[in-house]
Design an enzyme around this catalytic site. Structure first.
Site, PDB file in Angstrom:
ATOM      1  N   ASP A   1       0.841  -1.200   0.000  1.00 46.04           N
ATOM      2  CA  ASP A   1       0.000   0.000   0.000  1.00 46.04           C
ATOM      3  C   ASP A   1       0.879   1.254   0.000  1.00 46.04           C
ATOM      4  O   ASP A   1       1.684   1.452   0.909  1.00 46.04           O
ATOM      5  CB  ASP A   1      -0.875  -0.034   1.268  1.00 46.04           C
ATOM      6  CG  ASP A   1      -1.658   1.247   1.478  1.00 46.04           C
ATOM      7  OD1 ASP A   1      -2.144   1.456   2.606  1.00 46.04           O
ATOM      8  OD2 ASP A   1      -1.775   2.046   0.520  1.00 46.04           O
TER       9      ASP A   1
ATOM     10  N   ASP B   1      -4.202   3.915   2.489  1.00 46.63           N
ATOM     11  CA  ASP B   1      -5.645   3.675   2.693  1.00 46.63           C
ATOM     12  C   ASP B   1      -5.907   2.271   3.234  1.00 46.63           C
ATOM     13  O   ASP B   1      -7.061   1.880   3.419  1.00 46.63           O
ATOM     14  CB  ASP B   1      -6.418   3.907   1.374  1.00 46.63           C
ATOM     15  CG  ASP B   1      -6.130   2.836   0.327  1.00 46.63           C
ATOM     16  OD1 ASP B   1      -6.847   2.800  -0.701  1.00 46.63           O
ATOM     17  OD2 ASP B   1      -5.183   2.020   0.528  1.00 46.63           O
TER      18      ASP B   1
ATOM     19  N   ASP C   1      -1.979  -1.299  -3.731  1.00 49.78           N
ATOM     20  CA  ASP C   1      -2.387  -0.562  -4.937  1.00 49.78           C
ATOM     21  C   ASP C   1      -1.367  -0.776  -6.060  1.00 49.78           C
ATOM     22  O   ASP C   1      -0.312  -1.380  -5.846  1.00 49.78           O
ATOM     23  CB  ASP C   1      -2.537   0.922  -4.623  1.00 49.78           C
ATOM     24  CG  ASP C   1      -1.391   1.461  -3.770  1.00 49.78           C
ATOM     25  OD1 ASP C   1      -1.641   2.014  -2.692  1.00 49.78           O
ATOM     26  OD2 ASP C   1      -0.220   1.251  -4.192  1.00 49.78           O
TER      27      ASP C   1
ATOM     28  N   ASP D   1      -6.958 -10.487 -15.173  1.00 45.61           N
ATOM     29  CA  ASP D   1      -8.028 -11.412 -14.829  1.00 45.61           C
ATOM     30  C   ASP D   1      -9.253 -11.069 -15.676  1.00 45.61           C
ATOM     31  O   ASP D   1      -9.733  -9.924 -15.647  1.00 45.61           O
ATOM     32  CB  ASP D   1      -8.379 -11.249 -13.337  1.00 45.61           C
ATOM     33  CG  ASP D   1      -8.580 -12.591 -12.661  1.00 45.61           C
ATOM     34  OD1 ASP D   1      -7.994 -12.809 -11.579  1.00 45.61           O
ATOM     35  OD2 ASP D   1      -9.308 -13.419 -13.242  1.00 45.61           O
TER      36      ASP D   1
ATOM     37  N   ASP E   1     -11.476 -16.257 -15.525  1.00 45.07           N
ATOM     38  CA  ASP E   1     -12.196 -16.666 -14.322  1.00 45.07           C
ATOM     39  C   ASP E   1     -13.338 -17.630 -14.661  1.00 45.07           C
ATOM     40  O   ASP E   1     -14.215 -17.291 -15.457  1.00 45.07           O
ATOM     41  CB  ASP E   1     -12.773 -15.391 -13.678  1.00 45.07           C
ATOM     42  CG  ASP E   1     -13.301 -15.616 -12.297  1.00 45.07           C
ATOM     43  OD1 ASP E   1     -12.507 -16.010 -11.422  1.00 45.07           O
ATOM     44  OD2 ASP E   1     -14.506 -15.428 -12.083  1.00 45.07           O
TER      45      ASP E   1
ATOM     46  N   GLU F   1      -9.375 -20.833 -15.804  1.00 46.48           N
ATOM     47  CA  GLU F   1      -9.694 -21.441 -14.508  1.00 46.48           C
ATOM     48  C   GLU F   1     -10.855 -22.375 -14.792  1.00 46.48           C
ATOM     49  O   GLU F   1     -11.945 -21.908 -15.158  1.00 46.48           O
ATOM     50  CB  GLU F   1     -10.090 -20.380 -13.484  1.00 46.48           C
ATOM     51  CG  GLU F   1     -10.388 -20.994 -12.130  1.00 46.48           C
ATOM     52  CD  GLU F   1     -11.087 -20.059 -11.179  1.00 46.48           C
ATOM     53  OE1 GLU F   1     -11.913 -19.257 -11.628  1.00 46.48           O
ATOM     54  OE2 GLU F   1     -10.808 -20.136  -9.972  1.00 46.48           O
TER      55      GLU F   1
ATOM     56  N   HIS G   1      -5.310 -17.028  -4.223  1.00 42.04           N
ATOM     57  CA  HIS G   1      -6.114 -16.155  -3.363  1.00 42.04           C
ATOM     58  C   HIS G   1      -7.401 -16.829  -2.895  1.00 42.04           C
ATOM     59  O   HIS G   1      -8.136 -16.279  -2.067  1.00 42.04           O
ATOM     60  CB  HIS G   1      -6.442 -14.870  -4.131  1.00 42.04           C
ATOM     61  CG  HIS G   1      -7.324 -15.116  -5.295  1.00 42.04           C
ATOM     62  ND1 HIS G   1      -6.924 -15.847  -6.397  1.00 42.04           N
ATOM     63  CD2 HIS G   1      -8.611 -14.787  -5.515  1.00 42.04           C
ATOM     64  CE1 HIS G   1      -7.928 -15.926  -7.254  1.00 42.04           C
ATOM     65  NE2 HIS G   1      -8.961 -15.309  -6.749  1.00 42.04           N
ATOM     66  N   ASP G   2      -7.700 -18.011  -3.457  1.00 44.35           N
ATOM     67  CA  ASP G   2      -8.908 -18.749  -3.047  1.00 44.35           C
ATOM     68  C   ASP G   2      -8.582 -19.947  -2.172  1.00 44.35           C
ATOM     69  O   ASP G   2      -9.505 -20.596  -1.658  1.00 44.35           O
ATOM     70  CB  ASP G   2      -9.632 -19.308  -4.290  1.00 44.35           C
ATOM     71  CG  ASP G   2     -10.269 -18.231  -5.136  1.00 44.35           C
ATOM     72  OD1 ASP G   2     -10.405 -18.457  -6.351  1.00 44.35           O
ATOM     73  OD2 ASP G   2     -10.615 -17.162  -4.590  1.00 44.35           O
TER      74      ASP G   2
HETATM   75  O1  TEU Z   1     -13.077 -18.684  -8.319  1.00 42.00           O
HETATM   76  C1  TEU Z   1     -13.959 -19.696  -8.797  1.00 42.00           C
HETATM   77  C2  TEU Z   1     -13.706 -20.920  -8.020  1.00 42.00           C
HETATM   78  O2  TEU Z   1     -13.564 -21.993  -8.504  1.00 42.00           O
HETATM   79  C3  TEU Z   1     -13.571 -20.636  -6.609  1.00 42.00           C
HETATM   80  O3  TEU Z   1     -14.919 -20.465  -6.212  1.00 42.00           O
HETATM   81  C4  TEU Z   1     -12.895 -21.718  -5.815  1.00 42.00           C
HETATM   82  O4  TEU Z   1     -13.127 -22.967  -6.343  1.00 42.00           O
HETATM   83  C5  TEU Z   1     -13.485 -21.662  -4.454  1.00 42.00           C
HETATM   84  O5  TEU Z   1     -13.438 -20.320  -4.109  1.00 42.00           O
HETATM   85  C6  TEU Z   1     -12.670 -22.529  -3.515  1.00 42.00           C
HETATM   86  O6  TEU Z   1     -12.792 -22.022  -2.223  1.00 42.00           O
HETATM   87  C7  TEU Z   1     -13.027 -17.510  -9.119  1.00 42.00           C
HETATM   88  C8  TEU Z   1     -12.144 -16.508  -8.394  1.00 42.00           C
HETATM   89  O7  TEU Z   1     -10.822 -17.039  -8.272  1.00 42.00           O
HETATM   90  C9  TEU Z   1     -12.759 -16.257  -7.034  1.00 42.00           C
HETATM   91  O8  TEU Z   1     -11.920 -15.400  -6.252  1.00 42.00           O
HETATM   92  C10 TEU Z   1     -14.122 -15.601  -7.242  1.00 42.00           C
HETATM   93  O9  TEU Z   1     -14.764 -15.441  -5.985  1.00 42.00           O
HETATM   94  C11 TEU Z   1     -15.008 -16.478  -8.145  1.00 42.00           C
HETATM   95  O10 TEU Z   1     -14.339 -16.974  -9.299  1.00 42.00           O
HETATM   96  C12 TEU Z   1     -16.172 -15.657  -8.676  1.00 42.00           C
HETATM   97  O11 TEU Z   1     -15.684 -14.744  -9.631  1.00 42.00           O
END
Ligand code: TEU
Length: 535
Positions: free
Chosen positions: A21, A25, A29, A98, A194, A245, A309-310
């Site tokens: 950052d 904020d 960024d 993305d 995505d 994805e 990130h997921d």
């Molecule tokens: O993620 C889709 C997806 O497959 C995820 O839902 C993942 O399998 C799940 O979160 C596991 O915990 C994409 C993006 O990476 C995610 O950040 C978004 O929330 C989602 O699509 C909707 O755009």
């Protein structure tokens, strides 16, 4: 095997809001990404994948887009983005964005118009029905939301704030293609797409036998026609790289998206590991790798990731973030860079950052977790039990800010961070890693260098050995006269590794290892990784 730059590339994922950052904020960024480009370059990265930066109400951290042709204020301005892209290219790196076009935000002007009346010209930009079927969405008990304005239901694969676009409508497709050209004409190098296999919906939206298995959302008839049209009308006209994805697929299905003769995508992420292996499962992982190698090698290109990130940080989910954090982080780095397919490094993985565990649901931001908590609470379940059941796989576990140093807020922000920082930042941070020649960072850097110097790591065949071993994961990579052996002890116990004589007799030299001393033969230490060149 066709050799290309992108097959040889290593990708670094920047979840910018947690990266660095510069304006205080509390959100990372794009100026912060600019300031850290030399760090990313130092690691040896070829491609940066930037999570969504577009105008958005930020209900799903940018995956709910309300303006595809702008940069959300938290991230910066379009001028900042242009500067970032220029500086990425000046360093000889590439930037992919993305592409989130299965759905928009409910604040997108298209949806505001579409919902305003049944005869609005944009009504069919989205999917409206008079009745709901029994499908679940990723983030809610139903994929249908009743809209009071017209008394009809709209379809959403994720949150109610993320209505799905109607890809059956050619006007929608042309709008998306036009937006893609806007970004490609700025010079970006491609897209991470995505949930791109969700664009086509099951004809007639029939009730599901088991609505809890939500694979009905993906891989429906029509999807390949959409992607081939996208390739034909947009992608083939640019020198770009695309990664899809793609949940819910087998290797055979996957090949239909990334087959070199398909004219669709370059490569993909499947989710057999990260969506279905809550903890390390050696037999399952070996089976997944074997099936995807045999299903795709020589016909399409796979990608390898162990967190993003997921999905919670690999050293916490699959390794040992307590007694063997460094060793297991290096072991999984070795795995990631020596398996067939493109390696993706999620920011902070290169210094062995761990998954966070907060004390209260109020500390969590992720809409997926908060919705699930609410849904389970409404069933009358015990709050603490529900909370604890969600901790291990919460997406926020990997979304805490990158830990740059041991100063306040881990050097991430001079303001109040949008999400709590992992309290172990005082000992796990970039400054500490850069000052330690034996750090996880320099181990990743060496692996990336090795990939650039040794094609066997990219184009070599994958030949598993000791396939039934529950602790040892071992395989050969062979290309022409180059033969490498990878041996990994994926356990917290010392483990004897009896290699076949034909292999052990051929050992020439150690290429890389995560322990200093290999004098005890093949009695591998906890989380010990070794890569050998064979004669
Ligand atoms: O993620 C889709 C997806 O497959 C995820 O839902 C993942 O399998 C799940 O979160 C596991 O915990 C994409 C993006 O990476 C995610 O950040 C978004 O929330 C989602 O699509 C909707 O755009």
């Amino acid at each position: 095997m066709k050799k290309t730059w992108w097959k040889e590339a290593v990708v670094y994922q920047v979840y910018w809001r947690s990266f660095y950052d510069t304006d205080g904020d509390g959100y990372g960024d794009l100026d912060g990404v600019i300031q850290k480009l030399d760090y990313i370059k130092e690691l040896g990265i070829d491609v940066i994948w930037l999570n969504p930066i577009y105008g958005s109400p930020d209900v799903d951290n940018g995956y709910d887009i309300s303006d595809y042709r702008s940069v959300m204020a938290k991230a910066g301005t379009m001028e900042t983005f242009d500067r970032l892209l220029k500086k990425v290219h000046e360093r000889g790196m590439r930037l992919i964005m993305d592409l989130v076009v299965n759905h928009t935000s409910d604040q997108h002007p298209w949806f505001v118009e579409s919902r305003s009346s049944k005869d609005n010209p944009k009504r069919d930009y989205y999917i409206w029905h008079q009745e709901a079927n029994n499908w679940r969405s990723y983030f809610t008990p139903s994929t249908w939301e009743l809209d009071p304005i017209t008394g009809e239901y709209y379809f959403h694969s994720f949150a109610t704030e993320q209505p799905d676009l109607n890809w059956a409508n050619p006007k929608v497709r042309e709008e998306v293609y036009d937006m893609m050209r806007f970004w490609l004409d700025k010079g970006i190098d491609g897209f991470r797409m995505d949930v791109i296999n969700l664009l086509a919906k099951q004809a007639g939206f029939p009730d599901a036998e088991n609505p809890d298995v939500i694979s009905y959302l993906g891989n429906n008839p029509g999807i390949h026609e959409y992607l081939q049209e996208m390739h034909d009308k947009v992608l083939k006209h640019y020198d770009v790289f695309t990664v899809g994805e793609i949940p819910f697929v087998t290797p055979e299905d996957g090949l239909l998206y990334v087959g070199e003769d398909r004219g669709e995508l370059h490569t993909m992420f499947h989710f057999e590991v990260c969506d279905y292996m809550a903890h390390w499962d050696m037999a399952k992982f070996k089976d997944i790798q074997k099936r995807w190698y045999e299903g795709m090698w020589g016909k399409g290109w796979n990608s390898q990731f162990l967190n993003n990130h997921d999905h919670t940080r690999l050293v916490t989910r699959f390794g040992n973030d307590k007694e063997y954090r460094i060793e297991s982080a290096k072991l999984f780095a070795t795995l990631l860079h020596t398996l067939p397919g493109m390696p993706y490094i999620y920011q902070g993985e290169e210094i062995g950052m761990t998954g966070v565990r907060f004390d209260s649901i109020d500390d969590y931001n992720d809409i997926a977790m908060r919705n699930k908590y609410k849904e389970e609470m409404e069933k009358g379940r015990d709050p603490q039990e529900v909370f604890e059941s969600l901790l291990h796989l919460s997406r926020d576990n990997s979304r805490t800010p990158v830990q740059w140093d041991s100063s306040d807020n881990a050097g991430f922000s001079s303001g109040s961070p949008w999400i709590k920082i992992n309290p172990n930042y005082n000992r796990i941070n970039v400054a500490e890693a850069l000052g330690d020649p034996n750090s996880v960072f320099y181990y990743y850097k060496k692996l990336i260098q090795l990939r650039k110097q040794n094609e066997v790591m990219v184009y070599g065949s994958y030949e598993p050995i000791l396939e039934d071993h529950q602790q040892i994961y071992a395989y050969l990579r062979v290309l022409d006269d180059k033969k490498w052996l990878v041996v990994l002890n994926v356990s917290d116990q010392s483990t004897a590794c009896e290699l076949p004589e034909s292999v052990s007799s051929g050992i020439k030299e150690l290429i890389i290892g995560n322990y200093e001393d290999q004098s005890n033969g093949f009695n591998l230490k906890p989380y010990e990784a070794r890569v050998y060149a064979l004669k």
